[in-house]
Motif scaffolding. Sequence first.
Motif, PDB file in Angstrom:
ATOM      1  N   ARG A   1      51.552  -6.376 -33.991  1.00 33.13           N
ATOM      2  CA  ARG A   1      51.775  -5.109 -34.685  1.00 33.13           C
ATOM      3  C   ARG A   1      51.399  -3.925 -33.795  1.00 33.13           C
ATOM      4  NH1 ARG A   1      47.957  -2.207 -37.221  1.00 33.13           N
ATOM      5  NH2 ARG A   1      48.648  -0.626 -38.721  1.00 33.13           N
ATOM      6  N   ARG A   2      50.269  -4.036 -33.112  1.00 34.06           N
ATOM      7  CA  ARG A   2      49.820  -2.919 -32.261  1.00 34.06           C
ATOM      8  C   ARG A   2      50.796  -2.648 -31.128  1.00 34.06           C
ATOM      9  NH1 ARG A   2      44.653  -5.314 -33.050  1.00 34.06           N
ATOM     10  NH2 ARG A   2      44.829  -6.367 -31.031  1.00 34.06           N
ATOM     11  N   ALA A   3      51.460  -3.701 -30.660  1.00 32.99           N
ATOM     12  CA  ALA A   3      52.394  -3.534 -29.543  1.00 32.99           C
ATOM     13  C   ALA A   3      53.778  -3.088 -30.003  1.00 32.99           C
ATOM     14  CB  ALA A   3      52.504  -4.851 -28.771  1.00 32.99           C
ATOM     15  N   LEU A   4      54.015  -3.081 -31.308  1.00 30.99           N
ATOM     16  CA  LEU A   4      55.341  -2.766 -31.842  1.00 30.99           C
ATOM     17  C   LEU A   4      55.614  -1.262 -31.773  1.00 30.99           C
ATOM     18  CD1 LEU A   4      57.852  -3.920 -33.302  1.00 30.99           C
ATOM     19  CD2 LEU A   4      56.659  -3.470 -35.455  1.00 30.99           C
TER      20      LEU A   4
ATOM     21  N   ASN B   1      52.072   5.432 -43.424  1.00 28.54           N
ATOM     22  CA  ASN B   1      51.281   6.534 -42.874  1.00 28.54           C
ATOM     23  C   ASN B   1      51.355   6.620 -41.354  1.00 28.54           C
ATOM     24  OD1 ASN B   1      50.463   7.380 -45.435  1.00 28.54           O
ATOM     25  ND2 ASN B   1      48.641   6.094 -45.417  1.00 28.54           N
ATOM     26  N   GLY B   2      52.569   6.503 -40.846  1.00 27.13           N
ATOM     27  CA  GLY B   2      52.799   6.743 -39.431  1.00 27.13           C
ATOM     28  C   GLY B   2      52.586   5.568 -38.511  1.00 27.13           C
ATOM     29  N   GLU B   3      52.328   4.380 -39.040  1.00 28.06           N
ATOM     30  CA  GLU B   3      52.139   3.214 -38.189  1.00 28.06           C
ATOM     31  C   GLU B   3      52.754   1.990 -38.856  1.00 28.06           C
ATOM     32  OE1 GLU B   3      47.899   1.390 -38.905  1.00 28.06           O
ATOM     33  OE2 GLU B   3      47.672   3.547 -38.599  1.00 28.06           O
ATOM     34  N   PRO B   4      53.068   0.946 -38.061  1.00 26.48           N
ATOM     35  CA  PRO B   4      53.614  -0.260 -38.681  1.00 26.48           C
ATOM     36  C   PRO B   4      52.706  -0.735 -39.811  1.00 26.48           C
ATOM     37  CG  PRO B   4      53.787  -0.420 -36.296  1.00 26.48           C
ATOM     38  CD  PRO B   4      52.970   0.812 -36.575  1.00 26.48           C
TER      39      PRO B   4
ATOM     40  N   PRO C   1      50.104  -2.290 -42.034  1.00 25.20           N
ATOM     41  CA  PRO C   1      48.951  -3.150 -41.755  1.00 25.20           C
ATOM     42  C   PRO C   1      49.237  -4.567 -42.261  1.00 25.20           C
ATOM     43  CG  PRO C   1      48.244  -1.067 -42.729  1.00 25.20           C
ATOM     44  CD  PRO C   1      49.743  -1.129 -42.861  1.00 25.20           C
ATOM     45  N   PRO C   2      48.701  -5.600 -41.598  1.00 19.82           N
ATOM     46  CA  PRO C   2      48.958  -6.974 -42.033  1.00 19.82           C
ATOM     47  C   PRO C   2      48.655  -7.197 -43.516  1.00 19.82           C
ATOM     48  CG  PRO C   2      47.905  -6.993 -39.895  1.00 19.82           C
ATOM     49  CD  PRO C   2      47.898  -5.561 -40.352  1.00 19.82           C
ATOM     50  N   GLU C   3      47.543  -6.626 -44.002  1.00 18.09           N
ATOM     51  CA  GLU C   3      47.177  -6.840 -45.402  1.00 18.09           C
ATOM     52  C   GLU C   3      48.061  -6.076 -46.372  1.00 18.09           C
ATOM     53  OE1 GLU C   3      44.423  -3.612 -43.771  1.00 18.09           O
ATOM     54  OE2 GLU C   3      45.345  -5.483 -43.084  1.00 18.09           O
ATOM     55  N   HIS C   4      48.902  -5.179 -45.848  1.00 15.92           N
ATOM     56  CA  HIS C   4      49.811  -4.427 -46.713  1.00 15.92           C
ATOM     57  C   HIS C   4      51.276  -4.806 -46.485  1.00 15.92           C
ATOM     58  CE1 HIS C   4      46.771  -2.040 -48.630  1.00 15.92           C
ATOM     59  NE2 HIS C   4      46.263  -1.702 -47.467  1.00 15.92           N
ATOM     60  N   GLY C   5      51.486  -6.003 -45.896  1.00 15.29           N
ATOM     61  CA  GLY C   5      52.830  -6.560 -45.900  1.00 15.29           C
ATOM     62  C   GLY C   5      53.563  -6.664 -44.591  1.00 15.29           C
ATOM     63  N   PHE C   6      52.901  -6.437 -43.455  1.00 15.10           N
ATOM     64  CA  PHE C   6      53.589  -6.505 -42.168  1.00 15.10           C
ATOM     65  C   PHE C   6      54.338  -7.835 -42.020  1.00 15.10           C
ATOM     66  CE2 PHE C   6      53.712  -7.620 -37.641  1.00 15.10           C
ATOM     67  CZ  PHE C   6      54.307  -6.484 -37.120  1.00 15.10           C
ATOM     68  N   PRO C   7      55.605  -7.813 -41.583  1.00 16.54           N
ATOM     69  CA  PRO C   7      56.317  -6.652 -41.048  1.00 16.54           C
ATOM     70  C   PRO C   7      57.134  -5.857 -42.067  1.00 16.54           C
ATOM     71  CG  PRO C   7      57.560  -8.629 -40.576  1.00 16.54           C
ATOM     72  CD  PRO C   7      56.316  -9.079 -41.279  1.00 16.54           C
TER      73      PRO C   7
ATOM     74  N   ILE D   1      52.871 -12.963 -39.325  1.00 11.45           N
ATOM     75  CA  ILE D   1      54.327 -13.071 -39.142  1.00 11.45           C
ATOM     76  C   ILE D   1      54.737 -12.319 -37.885  1.00 11.45           C
ATOM     77  CG2 ILE D   1      56.580 -12.687 -40.212  1.00 11.45           C
ATOM     78  CD1 ILE D   1      55.112 -12.458 -42.899  1.00 11.45           C
ATOM     79  N   ASP D   2      55.478 -12.982 -37.042  1.00  7.61           N
ATOM     80  CA  ASP D   2      56.051 -12.351 -35.861  1.00  7.61           C
ATOM     81  C   ASP D   2      57.366 -11.684 -36.271  1.00  7.61           C
ATOM     82  OD1 ASP D   2      57.255 -11.644 -33.468  1.00  7.61           O
ATOM     83  OD2 ASP D   2      56.684 -13.500 -32.442  1.00  7.61           O
ATOM     84  N   PRO D   3      57.490 -10.367 -36.090  1.00  9.63           N
ATOM     85  CA  PRO D   3      58.732  -9.694 -36.490  1.00  9.63           C
ATOM     86  C   PRO D   3      59.985 -10.285 -35.849  1.00  9.63           C
ATOM     87  CG  PRO D   3      57.042  -8.088 -35.953  1.00  9.63           C
ATOM     88  CD  PRO D   3      56.507  -9.423 -35.538  1.00  9.63           C
ATOM     89  N   SER D   4      59.825 -10.849 -34.649  1.00  5.77           N
ATOM     90  CA  SER D   4      61.005 -11.392 -33.962  1.00  5.77           C
ATOM     91  C   SER D   4      61.538 -12.647 -34.653  1.00  5.77           C
ATOM     92  CB  SER D   4      60.669 -11.702 -32.500  1.00  5.77           C
ATOM     93  OG  SER D   4      59.713 -12.745 -32.408  1.00  5.77           O
ATOM     94  N   THR D   5      60.712 -13.311 -35.447  1.00  2.00           N
ATOM     95  CA  THR D   5      61.162 -14.515 -36.148  1.00  2.00           C
ATOM     96  C   THR D   5      61.381 -14.262 -37.642  1.00  2.00           C
ATOM     97  OG1 THR D   5      58.888 -15.258 -36.577  1.00  2.00           O
ATOM     98  CG2 THR D   5      59.913 -15.965 -34.509  1.00  2.00           C
ATOM     99  N   TRP D   6      60.996 -13.076 -38.115  1.00  2.00           N
ATOM    100  CA  TRP D   6      61.136 -12.762 -39.538  1.00  2.00           C
ATOM    101  C   TRP D   6      62.608 -12.655 -39.927  1.00  2.00           C
ATOM    102  CZ3 TRP D   6      63.450  -8.519 -41.875  1.00  2.00           C
ATOM    103  CH2 TRP D   6      63.212  -8.357 -43.243  1.00  2.00           C
TER     104      TRP D   6
END
Length: 519
Positions: A202-205, A354-357, A359-365, A249-254
């Motif tokens: 997520r941080r690298a996205l 709020n301006g960022e991907p 958060p994992p606990e809020h449903g990323f991706p 979850i890896d976004p590339s495989t989602w």
Amino acid sequence: MSTHTTGKRFYFWAAVSGLVGGAVFLAIAELAALLFSSTSSPILAVGSFVIDIVPRPLKEFAISTFGEYDKIALLAGLGLAVVIASAIAGVLEYIRPPLGVIALVLAGILSGAAILTRAEATALAFLPPLLGTLAGAAILFFLGRRLRAWRDAHLSGADAREDGLDRRRFLLMTGIAGVSALVVGVAARTVSAATASADAIRRALKLPAPKSKVTIPSGAELDVKGISPLITPNADFYRVDTALTVPNIDPSTWRLVIDGMVDKRVELTFQDLLDMGLDEYAITLTCVSNEVGGNLVGNAIWQGVPLRDVLKMAGPKAGADMILSTSIDGYTASTPLSAGTDENIDAILAVAMNGEPLPPEHGFPVRMVIPGLYGYVSATKWVTELKITTFADDQAYWTPRGYSAEAPIKFSSRVDTPKSGSPVKAGTVPIAGVAWAQTVGIERVEVSIDNGEWMPAKLSNPINKDTWVQWVLEWDATPGTHYVAVRAINKNGDMQVEERAAIAPNGSSGWQRSLVTVS
């Protein structure tokens, strides 16, 4: 040493042998889960199973008592249960073999059943509980045999050398097995968390800039100490879901699949969503578990794509009236199809908060965000499937558990300051808080002191009809104890319901009344 004292000592070591057997079971299962099936951790699977089966009142009690720490409380409770059960198994194996081993095998079968019945179970999901059970049972068997040999040698009056040899054999085996289980279990769980960390991904996205941005009007935020901020920081945003651990979850495989009563099945990647172009939306979310005056509500700026545009790709068929959304962990939500297709409702698939991907606990991706509906029927996190169906044919997770299949939000108001239990000094005191009526908007907020006349509060300028507004009333507070009541009126002219109602089956209602002490 008396026979009674000797007996107590051997029972103690029997309990320790049970703890070691249980630890070996969990450690080997965690290691096997790391190698073969990352979703097959026994204690997490059992925890998720417990979340699914506990009665609704207990769920509500856990949420109201522990809030966002309810999962930690559950894990702590399960951990304590495992310790007690393992100790009992050790004692059983000592006094009545092979009852202890049988008890451990039964625990392995139950954990395996919990794993295999999870929606995310893989073809190899049976291996972790199987291998863990075999290893734990073997250790418990050998430790029980060594302990009984030590006991028999001690009670038979064998010479000190033979007694000491049996004692050293038991303690050495117990120590090696216990330390090994600790090292393997902690290492497996650490490696699993590190290798599957969605947060690093997520941080690298890098998300594309949104095509449109939310405009915050002048006067949207009041300068009042203690009032909820206009935009809830991600770290403070409430979290209520059924996931015992946050899915990685890896976004590339989602993938998102749209099927069911549609003209054609559609499968989208994360990049497909980004290529549609992102827009910003300001939306307040509310949990159905939010009590009157509660804090399970938050306001955020989301980035995403309109849900109706995604649904158009599949073409919902006539007669369909429900979207059954499914999370990667198997959780489902029932959303009226009309809420996802209405041009006047900003129902979205959100990828940022709020301006960022997300958060994992809020449903990323990717998660759903639909204004005007309680989260349990609209805000599916980690969403992977949208099934177009009917309320007559399908039920979502919470419906058979006593909640309504459709759940429009009941608009409400809340006092943030002054808080009950926090005395204030006499003089001018701001009474302030927030009010929300998603998809309609708040027309006014009124405050009553000690059951007196209702006085209009000053409102902030709302961002839009889907977000909460702040309000404040300057109060000339006199010494003593006072009751403060608040109510809201929406833009349709409807008044907030006065009568109290429980959160089940479709959300709480009632005017908040607070006791304020003025010194």
